[in-house]
Enzyme design. Structure first.
Site, PDB file in Angstrom:
ATOM      1  N   CYS A 116     -24.873 -18.882  10.864  1.00 25.04           N
ATOM      2  CA  CYS A 116     -25.334 -18.402  12.175  1.00 25.04           C
ATOM      3  C   CYS A 116     -26.811 -18.011  12.180  1.00 25.04           C
ATOM      4  CB  CYS A 116     -24.484 -17.221  12.645  1.00 25.04           C
ATOM      5  SG  CYS A 116     -22.774 -17.697  12.909  1.00 25.04           S
ATOM      6  N   HIS A 256     -28.413 -13.862  18.352  1.00 18.25           N
ATOM      7  CA  HIS A 256     -27.247 -14.694  18.059  1.00 18.25           C
ATOM      8  C   HIS A 256     -26.053 -14.169  18.855  1.00 18.25           C
ATOM      9  CE1 HIS A 256     -24.167 -16.891  16.071  1.00 18.25           C
ATOM     10  NE2 HIS A 256     -23.659 -15.836  15.459  1.00 18.25           N
ATOM     11  N   ASN A 286     -19.358 -18.443  20.359  1.00 17.32           N
ATOM     12  CA  ASN A 286     -20.267 -18.482  19.214  1.00 17.32           C
ATOM     13  C   ASN A 286     -20.438 -19.938  18.762  1.00 17.32           C
ATOM     14  OD1 ASN A 286     -21.542 -18.292  16.754  1.00 17.32           O
ATOM     15  ND2 ASN A 286     -20.226 -16.677  15.936  1.00 17.32           N
TER      16      ASN A 286
HETATM   17  O1  UT7 Z   1     -21.335 -15.214  13.846  1.00 13.59           O
HETATM   18  C1  UT7 Z   1     -20.953 -14.931  12.534  1.00 13.59           C
HETATM   19  C2  UT7 Z   1     -20.737 -13.475  12.337  1.00 13.59           C
HETATM   20  N1  UT7 Z   1     -19.477 -13.084  12.934  1.00 13.59           N
HETATM   21  C3  UT7 Z   1     -19.411 -11.970  13.665  1.00 13.59           C
HETATM   22  O2  UT7 Z   1     -20.402 -11.338  13.893  1.00 13.59           O
HETATM   23  C4  UT7 Z   1     -18.044 -11.509  14.142  1.00 13.59           C
HETATM   24  C5  UT7 Z   1     -17.832 -10.047  13.828  1.00 13.59           C
HETATM   25  N2  UT7 Z   1     -16.512  -9.545  14.159  1.00 13.59           N
HETATM   26  C6  UT7 Z   1     -16.081  -9.431  15.439  1.00 13.59           C
HETATM   27  O3  UT7 Z   1     -16.746  -9.831  16.355  1.00 13.59           O
HETATM   28  C7  UT7 Z   1     -14.792  -8.701  15.681  1.00 13.59           C
HETATM   29  O4  UT7 Z   1     -14.373  -8.053  14.504  1.00 13.59           O
HETATM   30  C8  UT7 Z   1     -13.637  -9.606  16.207  1.00 13.59           C
HETATM   31  C9  UT7 Z   1     -13.935 -10.043  17.620  1.00 13.59           C
HETATM   32  C10 UT7 Z   1     -13.481 -10.817  15.297  1.00 13.59           C
HETATM   33  C11 UT7 Z   1     -12.332  -8.810  16.245  1.00 13.59           C
HETATM   34  O5  UT7 Z   1     -12.483  -7.636  17.034  1.00 13.59           O
HETATM   35  P1  UT7 Z   1     -12.051  -6.210  16.484  1.00 13.59           P
HETATM   36  O6  UT7 Z   1     -12.292  -5.247  17.557  1.00 13.59           O
HETATM   37  O7  UT7 Z   1     -12.773  -5.986  15.175  1.00 13.59           O
HETATM   38  O8  UT7 Z   1     -10.504  -6.388  16.297  1.00 13.59           O
HETATM   39  P2  UT7 Z   1      -9.639  -6.192  14.968  1.00 13.59           P
HETATM   40  O9  UT7 Z   1      -9.871  -7.306  14.013  1.00 13.59           O
HETATM   41  O10 UT7 Z   1      -9.847  -4.799  14.484  1.00 13.59           O
HETATM   42  O11 UT7 Z   1      -8.175  -6.311  15.561  1.00 13.59           O
HETATM   43  C12 UT7 Z   1      -7.629  -5.317  16.433  1.00 13.59           C
HETATM   44  C13 UT7 Z   1      -6.237  -5.730  16.805  1.00 13.59           C
HETATM   45  C14 UT7 Z   1      -5.358  -6.089  15.624  1.00 13.59           C
HETATM   46  O12 UT7 Z   1      -4.039  -5.659  15.895  1.00 13.59           O
HETATM   47  P3  UT7 Z   1      -3.478  -4.288  15.280  1.00 13.59           P
HETATM   48  O13 UT7 Z   1      -3.569  -4.459  13.809  1.00 13.59           O
HETATM   49  O14 UT7 Z   1      -4.376  -3.215  15.807  1.00 13.59           O
HETATM   50  O15 UT7 Z   1      -2.081  -4.252  15.817  1.00 13.59           O
HETATM   51  C15 UT7 Z   1      -5.400  -7.586  15.587  1.00 13.59           C
HETATM   52  O16 UT7 Z   1      -4.268  -8.157  14.991  1.00 13.59           O
HETATM   53  O17 UT7 Z   1      -6.277  -6.898  17.628  1.00 13.59           O
HETATM   54  C16 UT7 Z   1      -5.430  -7.910  17.057  1.00 13.59           C
HETATM   55  N3  UT7 Z   1      -6.021  -9.213  17.353  1.00 13.59           N
HETATM   56  C17 UT7 Z   1      -5.824  -9.846  18.527  1.00 13.59           C
HETATM   57  N4  UT7 Z   1      -5.121  -9.529  19.624  1.00 13.59           N
HETATM   58  C18 UT7 Z   1      -5.139 -10.401  20.648  1.00 13.59           C
HETATM   59  C19 UT7 Z   1      -6.835  -9.961  16.587  1.00 13.59           C
HETATM   60  N5  UT7 Z   1      -7.173 -11.090  17.229  1.00 13.59           N
HETATM   61  C20 UT7 Z   1      -6.560 -11.042  18.445  1.00 13.59           C
HETATM   62  C21 UT7 Z   1      -6.532 -11.912  19.535  1.00 13.59           C
HETATM   63  N6  UT7 Z   1      -5.825 -11.551  20.621  1.00 13.59           N
HETATM   64  N7  UT7 Z   1      -7.218 -13.074  19.549  1.00 13.59           N
END
Ligand code: UT7
Length: 333
Positions: A116, A256, A286
């Site tokens: 990225c 980005h 992205n």
């Molecule tokens: O460009 C390269 C660099 N990449 C980045 O900069 C990405 C950085 N990371 C992020 O943007 C975020 O961490 C994500 C968007 C990938 C995820 O968001 P988050 O707020 O960190 O969510 P999380 O991983 O902490 O997940 C929260 C909850 C989980 O459920 P529990 O364990 O709380 O029950 C996940 O299983 O959301 C659940 N979850 C989803 N729910 C609905 C994860 N993906 C999804 C989904 N839809 N697609």
């Protein structure tokens, strides 16, 4: 006379026509529009679906779009750098395909892989060639077909990524505008948290790697999120401090587009108002190396000569950084 700097003098872009929206993703994995929008800011992404077309095709289209806007012929270009993490083929340089398709017979080219941050690092590379006087016309393209490495059964990654390509032309500028400063860093710890495990020299493709889905992108979202927020904001702040730029002197943040919340955190650290924070993540998701040139293309109409544009990125590796561009032309010129 001011030092010779490398200035962007034209932009171009290509986006596939097929749209993958959140409602459609709801049919594919256990997710919902509300979660995706509130956690990422993404509403839809573009997907390249036509068989036989991949990253090189999008890079060629973006370059042709740019050339159509200039009085340049492809033969005037001396160097083409393609930032990409999804080359059409391992070993074959995407840039060579672009050169042949454009008819840029006086150019050489190669790919640059920094995920990225590829386009941001590419700005550094392209600018160095121009500042040294070695080349005068460098085409820098950011292009990625993320749909080729995304597992559409994995809800944690498939909602994030899209396909696209953007291109910029860099030329010498002696009016004090162009690429002014950069703060770039990398940290190999990132391989634990974001990447593709197989298909490289460490773990070549095998029936096992395919069965174990090791050719798809993996991401430990929370860890990457924390690194991205901290490091991208730090880098953008460094650029402001080193160039004695106050928040009111920053014209735009071109960041980005990985997550709206990461971009907002960077803008907050810089102390800049919402109107200066350029975003198109809601439409494209992205697109990895393409996010920054796609933003420059979408918002070119806003930019005025002398505008201070802070560019920032964070990606796999980890790779990250920020740069200061003084925009070199009024878009209506
Ligand atoms: O460009 C390269 C660099 N990449 C980045 O900069 C990405 C950085 N990371 C992020 O943007 C975020 O961490 C994500 C968007 C990938 C995820 O968001 P988050 O707020 O960190 O969510 P999380 O991983 O902490 O997940 C929260 C909850 C989980 O459920 P529990 O364990 O709380 O029950 C996940 O299983 O959301 C659940 N979850 C989803 N729910 C609905 C994860 N993906 C999804 C989904 N839809 N697609």
């Amino acid at each position: 006379m001011a030092k010779t700097r490398a200035a962007i003098t034209a932009v171009g872009a290509y986006l596939p026509s097929s749209v993958l929206d959140n409602k459609t993703l709801e049919q594919m994995v256990d997710t919902n529009d509300e979660w995706i929008v509130s956690r990422t800011g993404i509403q839809e992404r573009r997907i390249l679906k036509e068989p036989g077309r991949a990253t090189a095709y999008m890079a060629i289209q973006a370059a042709q779009n740019l050339l159509e806007k200039t009085r340049l012929s492809a033969e005037d270009i001396e160097l083409i750098i393609v930032a990409t993490a999804t080359a059409d083929m391992p070993v074959v340089a995407t840039a060579a395909q672009v050169i042949t398709a454009l008819g840029a017979k006086n150019a050489f080219g190669y790919d640059l892989q920094a995920a990225c941050s590829g386009f941001l690092y590419g700005l550094s590379t392209a600018s160095a060639y121009i500042e040294s006087g070695r080349y005068q016309k460098v085409l820098l393209i950011g292009a990625d077909m993320m749909s080729s490495i995304v597992d559409y059964e994995d809800r944690t990654t498939c909602i994030l990524f899209g396909d696209g390509a953007g291109a910029v032309l860099l030329e010498p500028n002696s009016e004090g505008n162009g690429y002014i400063d950069e703060y770039l860093r990398s940290d190999g710890v990132g391989k634990l948290h974001l990447g593709i495990a197989a298909g490289g020299s460490l773990l070549p493709a095998s029936t096992d790697t395919v069965a174990e889905k090791k050719h798809y992108i993996y991401q430990d979202g929370q860890v990457v999120f924390k690194f991205a927020v901290t490091h991208m904001a730090d880098a953008a702040e460094q650029i402001m401090l080193r160039n004695q730029l106050t928040n009111s002197e920053v014209s735009y943040l071109v960041s980005h587009q990985a997550n709206k919340r990461i971009i907002d955190a960077t803008a907050k650290r810089m102390g800049i108002v919402e109107e200066k924070v350029l975003m198109n993540i809601e439409r494209y998701g992205n697109t990895t190396a393409a996010t920054i040139p796609l933003l420059l293309n979408d918002f070119e109409h806003l930019f005025k000569k002398g505008d201070n544009i802070v560019v920032s990125a964070f990606g796999a590796g980890f790779t990250w950084g920020a740069a200061l561009l003084k925009w070199a032309y009024n878009s209506k010129d």
